[in-house]
Structure formats: structure tokens, C-alpha cells
Design a protein around this motif. Structure first.
Motif, PDB file in Angstrom:
ATOM      1  N   MET A  86       5.937 -13.923  -7.669  1.00  0.00           N
ATOM      2  CA  MET A  86       6.792 -13.827  -8.853  1.00  0.00           C
ATOM      3  C   MET A  86       8.192 -14.334  -8.543  1.00  0.00           C
ATOM      4  O   MET A  86       8.588 -14.446  -7.371  1.00  0.00           O
ATOM      5  N   CYS A  87       8.941 -14.649  -9.599  1.00  0.00           N
ATOM      6  CA  CYS A  87      10.326 -15.084  -9.430  1.00  0.00           C
ATOM      7  C   CYS A  87      11.138 -13.963  -8.785  1.00  0.00           C
ATOM      8  O   CYS A  87      10.894 -12.787  -9.054  1.00  0.00           O
ATOM      9  N   PRO A  88      12.142 -14.310  -7.970  1.00  0.00           N
ATOM     10  CA  PRO A  88      12.961 -13.266  -7.347  1.00  0.00           C
ATOM     11  C   PRO A  88      14.048 -12.716  -8.259  1.00  0.00           C
ATOM     12  O   PRO A  88      14.887 -11.940  -7.806  1.00  0.00           O
ATOM     13  N   ALA A  89      14.045 -13.096  -9.545  1.00  0.00           N
ATOM     14  CA  ALA A  89      15.118 -12.677 -10.441  1.00  0.00           C
ATOM     15  C   ALA A  89      15.211 -11.158 -10.570  1.00  0.00           C
ATOM     16  O   ALA A  89      16.290 -10.605 -10.767  1.00  0.00           O
ATOM     17  N   LEU A  90      14.095 -10.464 -10.489  1.00  0.00           N
ATOM     18  CA  LEU A  90      14.065  -9.006 -10.569  1.00  0.00           C
ATOM     19  C   LEU A  90      14.144  -8.358  -9.187  1.00  0.00           C
ATOM     20  O   LEU A  90      14.382  -7.162  -9.074  1.00  0.00           O
ATOM     21  N   GLY A  91      13.943  -9.149  -8.140  1.00  0.00           N
ATOM     22  CA  GLY A  91      14.008  -8.627  -6.775  1.00  0.00           C
ATOM     23  C   GLY A  91      12.888  -7.677  -6.427  1.00  0.00           C
ATOM     24  O   GLY A  91      13.045  -6.823  -5.544  1.00  0.00           O
ATOM     25  N   GLN A  92      11.717  -7.835  -7.089  1.00  0.00           N
ATOM     26  CA  GLN A  92      10.637  -6.878  -6.911  1.00  0.00           C
ATOM     27  C   GLN A  92       9.405  -7.457  -6.220  1.00  0.00           C
ATOM     28  O   GLN A  92       8.415  -6.732  -6.032  1.00  0.00           O
ATOM     29  N   GLY A  93       9.421  -8.723  -5.839  1.00  0.00           N
ATOM     30  CA  GLY A  93       8.231  -9.330  -5.261  1.00  0.00           C
ATOM     31  C   GLY A  93       7.700  -8.578  -4.050  1.00  0.00           C
ATOM     32  O   GLY A  93       6.531  -8.191  -3.995  1.00  0.00           O
ATOM     33  N   ALA A  94       8.565  -8.351  -3.067  1.00  0.00           N
ATOM     34  CA  ALA A  94       8.141  -7.659  -1.851  1.00  0.00           C
ATOM     35  C   ALA A  94       7.842  -6.191  -2.123  1.00  0.00           C
ATOM     36  O   ALA A  94       6.869  -5.630  -1.600  1.00  0.00           O
ATOM     37  N   SER A  95       8.668  -5.544  -2.956  1.00  0.00           N
ATOM     38  CA  SER A  95       8.464  -4.120  -3.226  1.00  0.00           C
ATOM     39  C   SER A  95       7.128  -3.867  -3.904  1.00  0.00           C
ATOM     40  O   SER A  95       6.395  -2.936  -3.542  1.00  0.00           O
ATOM     41  N   VAL A  96       6.772  -4.693  -4.892  1.00  0.00           N
ATOM     42  CA  VAL A  96       5.486  -4.530  -5.565  1.00  0.00           C
ATOM     43  C   VAL A  96       4.336  -4.757  -4.585  1.00  0.00           C
ATOM     44  O   VAL A  96       3.328  -4.046  -4.598  1.00  0.00           O
ATOM     45  N   GLY A  97       4.483  -5.765  -3.713  1.00  0.00           N
ATOM     46  CA  GLY A  97       3.452  -6.008  -2.710  1.00  0.00           C
ATOM     47  C   GLY A  97       3.253  -4.831  -1.774  1.00  0.00           C
ATOM     48  O   GLY A  97       2.122  -4.471  -1.431  1.00  0.00           O
ATOM     49  N   ILE A  98       4.347  -4.211  -1.363  1.00  0.00           N
ATOM     50  CA  ILE A  98       4.277  -3.039  -0.483  1.00  0.00           C
ATOM     51  C   ILE A  98       3.604  -1.875  -1.204  1.00  0.00           C
ATOM     52  O   ILE A  98       2.741  -1.182  -0.638  1.00  0.00           O
ATOM     53  N   VAL A  99       3.974  -1.659  -2.464  1.00  0.00           N
ATOM     54  CA  VAL A  99       3.362  -0.588  -3.251  1.00  0.00           C
ATOM     55  C   VAL A  99       1.858  -0.810  -3.365  1.00  0.00           C
ATOM     56  O   VAL A  99       1.046   0.099  -3.109  1.00  0.00           O
ATOM     57  N   ASN A 100       1.447  -1.998  -3.765  1.00  0.00           N
ATOM     58  CA  ASN A 100       0.028  -2.263  -3.963  1.00  0.00           C
ATOM     59  C   ASN A 100      -0.768  -2.155  -2.662  1.00  0.00           C
ATOM     60  O   ASN A 100      -1.927  -1.746  -2.666  1.00  0.00           O
ATOM     61  N   ALA A 101      -0.130  -2.522  -1.541  1.00  0.00           N
ATOM     62  CA  ALA A 101      -0.806  -2.416  -0.245  1.00  0.00           C
ATOM     63  C   ALA A 101      -1.089  -0.956   0.110  1.00  0.00           C
ATOM     64  O   ALA A 101      -2.196  -0.607   0.560  1.00  0.00           O
ATOM     65  N   VAL A 102      -0.108  -0.086  -0.086  1.00  0.00           N
ATOM     66  CA  VAL A 102      -0.293   1.331   0.227  1.00  0.00           C
ATOM     67  C   VAL A 102      -1.296   1.964  -0.728  1.00  0.00           C
ATOM     68  O   VAL A 102      -2.155   2.763  -0.319  1.00  0.00           O
ATOM     69  N   GLU A 103      -1.228   1.605  -1.999  1.00  0.00           N
ATOM     70  CA  GLU A 103      -2.157   2.151  -2.983  1.00  0.00           C
ATOM     71  C   GLU A 103      -3.588   1.671  -2.745  1.00  0.00           C
ATOM     72  O   GLU A 103      -4.542   2.390  -3.040  1.00  0.00           O
ATOM     73  N   LEU A 104      -3.734   0.466  -2.202  1.00  0.00           N
ATOM     74  CA  LEU A 104      -5.074  -0.020  -1.869  1.00  0.00           C
ATOM     75  C   LEU A 104      -5.728   0.878  -0.828  1.00  0.00           C
ATOM     76  O   LEU A 104      -6.873   1.303  -0.980  1.00  0.00           O
ATOM     77  N   ALA A 105      -4.989   1.187   0.227  1.00  0.00           N
ATOM     78  CA  ALA A 105      -5.543   2.058   1.272  1.00  0.00           C
ATOM     79  C   ALA A 105      -5.847   3.443   0.723  1.00  0.00           C
ATOM     80  O   ALA A 105      -6.880   4.046   1.058  1.00  0.00           O
ATOM     81  N   HIS A 106      -4.974   3.963  -0.119  1.00  0.00           N
ATOM     82  CA  HIS A 106      -5.187   5.288  -0.713  1.00  0.00           C
ATOM     83  C   HIS A 106      -6.450   5.306  -1.569  1.00  0.00           C
ATOM     84  O   HIS A 106      -7.252   6.244  -1.490  1.00  0.00           O
ATOM     85  N   THR A 107      -6.641   4.270  -2.380  1.00  0.00           N
ATOM     86  CA  THR A 107      -7.808   4.232  -3.266  1.00  0.00           C
ATOM     87  C   THR A 107      -9.092   4.065  -2.468  1.00  0.00           C
ATOM     88  O   THR A 107     -10.122   4.692  -2.784  1.00  0.00           O
ATOM     89  N   LEU A 108      -9.059   3.237  -1.440  1.00  0.00           N
ATOM     90  CA  LEU A 108     -10.242   3.077  -0.585  1.00  0.00           C
ATOM     91  C   LEU A 108     -10.645   4.400   0.070  1.00  0.00           C
ATOM     92  O   LEU A 108     -11.825   4.647   0.322  1.00  0.00           O
ATOM     93  N   ASP A 109      -9.666   5.247   0.323  1.00  0.00           N
ATOM     94  CA  ASP A 109      -9.933   6.539   0.940  1.00  0.00           C
ATOM     95  C   ASP A 109     -10.633   7.492  -0.023  1.00  0.00           C
ATOM     96  O   ASP A 109     -11.225   8.485   0.402  1.00  0.00           O
ATOM     97  N   GLN A 110     -10.569   7.190  -1.309  1.00  0.00           N
ATOM     98  CA  GLN A 110     -11.148   8.073  -2.321  1.00  0.00           C
ATOM     99  C   GLN A 110     -12.595   7.725  -2.654  1.00  0.00           C
ATOM    100  O   GLN A 110     -13.263   8.507  -3.335  1.00  0.00           O
ATOM    101  N   TYR A 111     -13.056   6.564  -2.211  1.00  0.00           N
ATOM    102  CA  TYR A 111     -14.396   6.102  -2.585  1.00  0.00           C
ATOM    103  C   TYR A 111     -15.143   5.590  -1.355  1.00  0.00           C
ATOM    104  O   TYR A 111     -14.574   4.852  -0.530  1.00  0.00           O
ATOM    105  N   ASP A 112     -16.410   5.944  -1.242  1.00  0.00           N
ATOM    106  CA  ASP A 112     -17.245   5.363  -0.201  1.00  0.00           C
ATOM    107  C   ASP A 112     -17.656   3.944  -0.561  1.00  0.00           C
ATOM    108  O   ASP A 112     -17.885   3.113   0.318  1.00  0.00           O
ATOM    109  N   ASP A 113     -17.725   3.665  -1.852  1.00  0.00           N
ATOM    110  CA  ASP A 113     -18.112   2.353  -2.354  1.00  0.00           C
ATOM    111  C   ASP A 113     -16.869   1.466  -2.440  1.00  0.00           C
ATOM    112  O   ASP A 113     -15.978   1.694  -3.266  1.00  0.00           O
TER     113      ASP A 113
END
Length: 391
Positions: A294-321
């Protein structure tokens, strides 16, 4: 190199191969390793390091980094800006975000802290290892011909992602914009020392064409400068920085601009957006700029990526599938991410931040996003103050 891996501490043999040791790749590796996965992280360069300048980590990112135990080091090594001030044509127009919980830090320091945390979590980091694609059946493909089997393959290899481009099942919507930014890190001059300068100052001038310097102290000894101009302004888009052009437009920053002209390691990036749908196919998934540049105008590119990375691991922990987990994860994160992309694109096209008072409740929705993995105690540690505006 083989694709074998040990059994995780939870007793489940879940293994991830990750392409790209940037912020998103390191973050997802730490998050998975701390949840019992074995993780091998591949970096195509011969060293694990970041060559950038500085970065703002918004509240959403700080919550995510707290979940994986890195936020304390960020706070200790970064600067919490007192306010976010906007100046147009040399005149102050607004002062916002007083007391807001976000931090500025140099990119090399953030990268080093994440790399240390990854190694401490047991992540195997392999350098000189370039990914060229992924098999949705669950394999990372390397340039040397290796095929590494895994329960999950993660493409965190940036906006030009080879992993993403190898997955024909995904669609991409790309758009380029008229602006670009030169990013430099400079020594902090004496005139900008002291806590009164521990604030973000967004300097704008719109005539005869738009130019902007986002001035961010990143510690007692350094300042990050994001220097935006239209890509048709060739001199203002040049690396090394053209001191004459920038000093003429921002004479009150002449000392800092002079240092920027001598800075090493600066880079220029054009603004662009890439909307990828979906973010996964089979057992191959994308995080960070590979999924949602995304454009850096909002300054959120890296922050959103970090959030989604942590949430991915959390969600994987909730499901065997794994397939189910990936679907649930994208459903949770997609709305927030698409909105951040759209807002950053709008802000880039309209340059609305030049008017000041731009951090409306709608704009701050991304920064105030609360992760499902964040405990109430973590959320409470980053209270959102009342909106503070002056001038």
C-alpha cells in the motif's frame, strides 16, 4: 538442504517454511515458533539486516509486538512522539495525537530486535537462500532447485514477491500513483535535540508542485526523513538527495537537508498499491507487502503486515485444519486491511494530510484495530487518549 523437521513442543509436528526475513517474515516466524511450530526462515541476501531508514509503529503494531514479547524492546529503543504536527508553507496548521501510543524507531534497530527474538524463539534462519515459488500442496521452491515440504509455506518476500507471482490462483490489482518518497536517516543536529523535538512534524509545500518532508526523531542520535515529491520532479526524486532543490523549498530545514544529502543507504520508492485476492491457496499463504502493498501516505504498511502476521499464528493455533484456519484468518483481517489500503490511496491522491487535522476517527480505525490475540492486559497498556488538537 532437506525438508525434515523435529516435532513441536506441543506434540504436533507442524512446520513452516517462510520466504523473506523482513518485518513480516520475522514477525510471523516468531509468532509461530512461540506457539510450538518449527520454522525455517529464508533470506536471499547474505546477511539478515534492513537497509532502510526509519518507521512509525502504530498502536495496532505495538499490540501485535506485545503479543510476541518484542514491544518492550521497541519502547526502550524508540521514541514515543509527543504530538504529530503539520506545517504548510512554513506555518503550523495543526497539532494532533498528543499522548497517542505509537513509537518511532530506526528500521535497522527494529529489524535487529526482531531477528534476535526470532533466534531466541528457535527459528532457523538461512541466508543466501532465494525462494522462487511455492507449491500449494505445501512446499517452498528455492533457486537452487530444492523443494522444502511444510505444513505451511509463507510468502513474506515483499511487494515483488516471487512466491505470490508463482501462485496463478491468486489475482492481483496493481495501481501506481503520482508521488514517490526518498527515505534517509541522518544524525540528529544540535538544533533538533531535546524532548521538545521528540515529535513528528509533517512539513508540506504545495506550490509550484507538492513536496513534503516527514520529520521523525527516532532516538537521541538520529532523525528519519521521508521526502515526498511527484515522480515527474526528477531532481526531488533523486538519491543522493539534491540539497539545492530541497533546501530551496524548506529553508528552515537547511541543516537537516544538508545532512540528508550526505546520508548513505537512502532509497527512493514510488507509491503503489497491490490488492491480492485471496491471500492463500492450499497451504501457501502471503503476509506483509506480498499480500497487500500500500501507499505510505497513511504509514500503515508495515504495521498492518505485523498485525496480520501475529493474527495468522494465533488463528492457526485455534484450528487443526490449516485450510480452515487460513479462511478464518483472512475473513478476520481482510476488511481492516482493504480499508487501510483504500485510505492510504485516497490520502496519496488527494494529499489531504497537508491541510492538517487529518487523523479523524475514521482514519485512526486502522491504528486502533484490536487484535483477537491481544489479551485485555495488553490492550489496557496502550490506552487511546482523547483526540487533542490545537492551533
Amino acid at each position: 538442504m532437506t525438508g525434515t523437521h523435529p516435532t513441536s513442543p506441543t506434540g504436533r509436528s507442524r512446520h513452516a517454511e517462510v520466504a523473506g526475513a523482513g518485518f513480516a517474515g520475522l514477525t510471523v516466524s516468531i509468532a509461530l515458533a512461540r506457539r510450538g511450530w518449527t520454522v525455517r526462515l529464508h533470506e536471499q541476501n547474505d546477511q539478515v539486516r534492513d537497509f532502510g531508514a526509519g518507521i512509525l509503529l502504530w498502536r495496532n503494531a505495538m499490540l501485535a509486538l506485545d503479543v510476541i514479547g518484542v514491544a518492550g524492546a521497541i519502547r526502550a529503543n524508540g521514541v514515543q512522539p509527543g504530538t504529530y504536527d503539520t506545517s504548510l508553507n512554513g506555518e503550523p496548521v495543526s497539532s494532533e495525537l498528543a499522548g497517542y501510543p505509537y513509537w518511532a524507531i530506526t528500521r535497522p534497530k527494529l529489524h535487529a530486535l526482531l531477528a534476535t527474538a526470532a533466534r531466541e524463539a528457535g527459528v532457523e534462519i538461512v541466508t543466501d537462500s532465494r525462494a522462487v515459488g511455492a507449491d500449494p500442496a505445501g512446499a517452498l521452491l528455492l533457486a537452487d532447485g530444492a523443494r522444502l515440504e511444510a505444513d505451511l509455506v509463507i510468502g513474506a518476500d515483499g511487494a515483488g514477491s516471487a512466491v505470490r507471482n508463482s501462485l496463478g490462483e491468486l489475482t492481483q490489482e496493481r495501481k501506481k500513483y503520482q508521488d514517490g518518497v526518498c527515505r534517509v536517516l541522518i544524525p540528529r543536529p544540535e538544533e533538533f535535540q531535546g524532548p521538545e523535538w521528540d515529535r513528528v512534524i509533517d512539513f508540506w509545500t504545495l506550490e509550484p508542485d507538492p513536496m513534503r518532508i516527514l520529520f521523525i526523531p527516532t532516538g537521541p542520535d538520529t532523525i528519519y526523513m521521508g521526502m515526498m515529491a511527484t515522480t515527474t520532479n526528477e531532481r526531488a526524486s533523486r538519491i543522493p538527495i539534491d540539497v539545492e532543490v530541497w533546501s530551496r523549498r524548506f529553508p528552515h530545514l537547511a541543516t537537516a537537508v544538508e545532512l540528508a544529502g550526505r546520508a548513505e543507504g537512502g532509497r527512493h520508492d514510488s507509491y503503489q498499491t497491490n490488492r491480492v485476492t485471496p491471500w492463500s491457496t492450499g497451504r501457501a499463504v502471503l503476509v506483509g507487502d506480498a499480500a497487500h502493498a500500500m501507499c505510505p501516505a497513511l504509514g500503515q504498511g508495515a504495521s498492518v503486515g505485523i498485525v496480520n502476521a501475529v493474527e495468522l499464528a494465533h488463528t492457526l493455533d485455534q484450528y487443526d485444519d490449516v485450510d480452515k484456519a487460513l479462511a478464518v484468518w483472512e475473513q478476520r483481517e481482510r476488511g481492516m486491511t482493504d480499508a487501510a489500503q483504500a485510505r492510504s490511496a485516497y490520502m496519496a491522491e488527494t494529499r489531504t494530510l497537508a491541510k492538517g487535522n487529518g487523523f479523524t476517527p475514521e482514519v485512526m480505525e486502522t491504528a486502533n484495530f484490536v487484535l483477537s490475540s491481544a489479551t485485555p492486559e495488553i490492550v489496557a497498556a496502550y490506552p487511546v487518549p482523547e483526540v487533542n488538537r490545537s492551533w
